[in-house]
Write an enzyme that holds these catalytic residues in place. Sequence first.
Site, PDB file in Angstrom:
ATOM      1  N   TRP A 269       0.803  -1.224   0.000  1.00  0.00           N
ATOM      2  CA  TRP A 269       0.000   0.000   0.000  1.00  0.00           C
ATOM      3  C   TRP A 269       0.840   1.282   0.000  1.00  0.00           C
ATOM      4  O   TRP A 269       0.320   2.357  -0.272  1.00  0.00           O
ATOM      5  CB  TRP A 269      -0.948   0.026   1.200  1.00  0.00           C
TER       6      TRP A 269
ATOM      7  N   GLY B 237       0.989   3.784  -3.248  1.00  0.00           N
ATOM      8  CA  GLY B 237      -0.227   4.406  -3.740  1.00  0.00           C
ATOM      9  C   GLY B 237      -1.145   5.024  -2.705  1.00  0.00           C
ATOM     10  O   GLY B 237      -2.053   5.776  -3.069  1.00  0.00           O
ATOM     11  N   HIS B 238      -0.932   4.723  -1.429  1.00  0.00           N
ATOM     12  CA  HIS B 238      -1.851   5.273  -0.428  1.00  0.00           C
ATOM     13  C   HIS B 238      -1.228   6.503   0.206  1.00  0.00           C
ATOM     14  O   HIS B 238      -0.501   6.407   1.180  1.00  0.00           O
ATOM     15  CB  HIS B 238      -2.236   4.228   0.628  1.00  0.00           C
ATOM     16  N   MET B 239      -1.514   7.615  -0.386  1.00  0.00           N
ATOM     17  CA  MET B 239      -1.010   8.941  -0.034  1.00  0.00           C
ATOM     18  C   MET B 239       0.474   9.098  -0.391  1.00  0.00           C
ATOM     19  O   MET B 239       1.326   9.202   0.482  1.00  0.00           O
ATOM     20  CB  MET B 239      -1.227   9.263   1.452  1.00  0.00           C
TER      21      MET B 239
ATOM     22  N   LEU C 118       0.246   6.304   4.369  1.00  0.00           N
ATOM     23  CA  LEU C 118      -0.539   5.946   5.549  1.00  0.00           C
ATOM     24  C   LEU C 118      -1.100   4.543   5.359  1.00  0.00           C
ATOM     25  O   LEU C 118      -1.640   4.232   4.289  1.00  0.00           O
ATOM     26  CB  LEU C 118      -1.720   6.906   5.723  1.00  0.00           C
TER      27      LEU C 118
END
Length: 175
Positions: A62, A65-67, A72
Amino acid sequence: MPPPVLIDPQSLDLENVLADREGIRKINPHRGDMEQLTAVVMIDPELHRIAGFKDTSEEDFWVPGHMPGYPLMPGVIMCEAAAQLANYYCMTQQLLDGDFIAFGGMEGVRFRGPVHPGDRLVLTAHLTHLRKNRRALFDFQGFVGETMVVHGEIIGVPMYRNATGGKQDRKRSEP
């Protein structure tokens, strides 16, 4: 306001690993990117409690691509890690039939702080209700250091796989 602490994370001996990733793999069916537990460090069958942790890293799926620029851990992954801890407890304590315990739902989940790559997410869970062969209810909490970052209730239900490992072959229990 956060709920009372189920298990003080500072009271846990995180070096006393009862089940590492290989031990968890013997119980939980998750593999690859979906393995969200690093270790189980405490099981108390008398009080129906369990604790473990997930070590996060820059390699977690993650992170890119997650922020981007401020990664996060997604809340759904925190909940998945707690569900895997609850599955481990149910299966090792033989509380429900089935090949594994699946997510049946969540209630009252709140996120109270971030989890970043490099953090250790300490997870605690307490079995609060068991309906034999139907479902298990767990309160859960997650901590980074002393900070509670997530809490809620998880519902687990037994699942059955057919002989080919394909779609579920659900057994019915009495009403």
